[in-house]
Write an enzyme that holds these catalytic residues in place. Structure first.
Site, PDB file in Angstrom:
ATOM      1  N   LYS A  37      -0.794  -9.300   2.998  1.00  0.00           N
ATOM      2  CA  LYS A  37      -0.045  -8.695   4.170  1.00  0.00           C
ATOM      3  C   LYS A  37      -1.016  -7.774   5.007  1.00  0.00           C
ATOM      4  CE  LYS A  37       3.116  -5.632   3.976  1.00  0.00           C
ATOM      5  NZ  LYS A  37       2.826  -4.648   4.599  1.00  0.00           N
TER       6      LYS A  37
ATOM      7  N   ASP B  46      -0.795  -6.308  -0.047  1.00  0.00           N
ATOM      8  CA  ASP B  46      -1.031  -5.472   0.966  1.00  0.00           C
ATOM      9  C   ASP B  46      -2.717  -5.258   0.999  1.00  0.00           C
ATOM     10  OD1 ASP B  46       1.096  -5.103   2.540  1.00  0.00           O
ATOM     11  OD2 ASP B  46       1.220  -2.954   2.058  1.00  0.00           O
TER      12      ASP B  46
ATOM     13  N   ASP C  51       1.015  -1.214  -0.241  1.00  0.00           N
ATOM     14  CA  ASP C  51       0.215  -0.005   0.047  1.00  0.00           C
ATOM     15  C   ASP C  51       0.987   1.331  -0.067  1.00  0.00           C
ATOM     16  OD1 ASP C  51       0.795  -0.055   2.686  1.00  0.00           O
ATOM     17  OD2 ASP C  51      -1.100  -0.109   3.490  1.00  0.00           O
ATOM     18  N   SER C  52       2.062   1.085   0.240  1.00  0.00           N
ATOM     19  CA  SER C  52       3.202   2.165  -0.140  1.00  0.00           C
ATOM     20  C   SER C  52       3.062   2.927  -1.225  1.00  0.00           C
ATOM     21  CB  SER C  52       4.565   1.674   0.253  1.00  0.00           C
ATOM     22  OG  SER C  52       4.807   0.659  -0.740  1.00  0.00           O
TER      23      SER C  52
ATOM     24  N   GLU D 123      -1.424  -5.463   8.629  1.00  0.00           N
ATOM     25  CA  GLU D 123      -0.757  -4.833   9.513  1.00  0.00           C
ATOM     26  C   GLU D 123      -1.538  -5.052  10.850  1.00  0.00           C
ATOM     27  OE1 GLU D 123       0.761  -0.897   6.861  1.00  0.00           O
ATOM     28  OE2 GLU D 123      -0.353  -0.674   8.855  1.00  0.00           O
TER      29      GLU D 123
ATOM     30  N   GLU E 250       9.179  -3.235  10.927  1.00  0.00           N
ATOM     31  CA  GLU E 250       9.482  -1.953  10.432  1.00  0.00           C
ATOM     32  C   GLU E 250       9.891  -1.043  11.302  1.00  0.00           C
ATOM     33  OE1 GLU E 250       7.540   1.645   7.421  1.00  0.00           O
ATOM     34  OE2 GLU E 250       6.457  -0.576   7.575  1.00  0.00           O
TER      35      GLU E 250
END
Length: 256
Positions: free
Chosen positions: A113, A83, A44-45, A115, A183
């Site tokens: 993925k 993500d 999602d970056s 978070e 991270e």
């Protein structure tokens, strides 16, 4: 031979380091795949350097799926992980299951993925893995929680924070995650977590002692206007691209 989830887990036992980079379209996928990366993360970056958002939060499921489909067409070897964007999996395990399943079916992703390592998220990871959806976890600095953190701040700087992150990582492993991103945390904290986990840790801004490393590819290539302090570009493609475009403009205008 294409990389599989089971290989990623096996490489932890073999002490074989894992290289991961992000990809956001057909071309970037082709390039990282040709370079030999093990994991291509449709992160999602991409919300920030590719779509121009200030954070990852506005990114929608449709947007990341659009990019993931293009990435899939550019990969032949790397494991593709996608993500799930903000609020596409936090509402309930069933919401996460529906959206993760949609991503897997429509993009060709081999894993998703998520978070966070709070109890609710651990339950969500368990729900997904129980039905056969491979999940990569993500603890430490979780960008979708940037407003809660008060910015993109390093996590795990106190003993209490470090212990919380360790407990979250272990809980995610027990829930069935096949790997965990660590991270923006102190290197010694990431090292301790990596030594305890039986699954691979993938570091980003977490020091050299993780089982693998991941970077946002636009940062690695020097394409981004700004890079986080832990991302050191290996080439300055931004300046080279601007110079090439300037040269083109000059050549065109010389013919006037």
């Amino acid at each position: 031979m294409a990389v599989t989830v089971s290989q990623i887990i096996q490489w932890k036992q073999e002490r074989r380091s894992i290289a991961a980079l992000t990809a956001w379209d057909y071309l970037s996928a082709q390039l990282v795949d040709a370079a030999g990366v093990d994991i291509a993360l449709v992160g999602d970056s991409l919300a920030m350097p590719v779509l121009g958002y200030d954070t990852t939060i506005p990114l929608t499921l449709d947007e990341i799926m659009h990019h993931a489909k293009a990435v899939r067409r550019g990969l032949t070897e790397a494991l593709m992980v996608v993500d799930l964007p903000f609020l596409t999996y936090q509402v309930s395990p069933e919401q996460a299951l529906a959206n993760a399943g949609k991503v897997m079916k429509q993009t060709g992703a081999q894993a998703v993925k998520l978070e966070g390592g709070q109890p609710a998220m651990v339950a969500t990871v368990a729900r997904l893995t129980q039905v056969g959806i491979p999940v990569m976890g993500h603890v430490g600095l979780t960008p979708q929680s940037v407003h809660q953190f008060g910015g993109f701040r390093k996590q795990g700087k106190t003993a209490e924070e470090a212990e919380r992150i360790l407990q979250e990582a272990q809980a995610l492993e027990r829930a069935g995650a096949f790997a965990i991103v660590l991270e923006h945390m102190p290197a010694d904290v990431a090292k301790s977590i990596s030594q305890v986990l039986g699954i691979p840790s993938i570091g980003i801004g977490a020091g050299p002692h993780c089982d693998g490393q991941v970077l946002v590819t636009s940062d690695l290539w020097g394409l981004s206007a700004w890079q986080p302090p832990f991302a050191k570009p290996l080439v300055d493609l931004r300046s080279q691209a601007i110079q090439a475009a300037q040269q083109f403009c000059h050549q065109v205008r010389q013919t006037e």
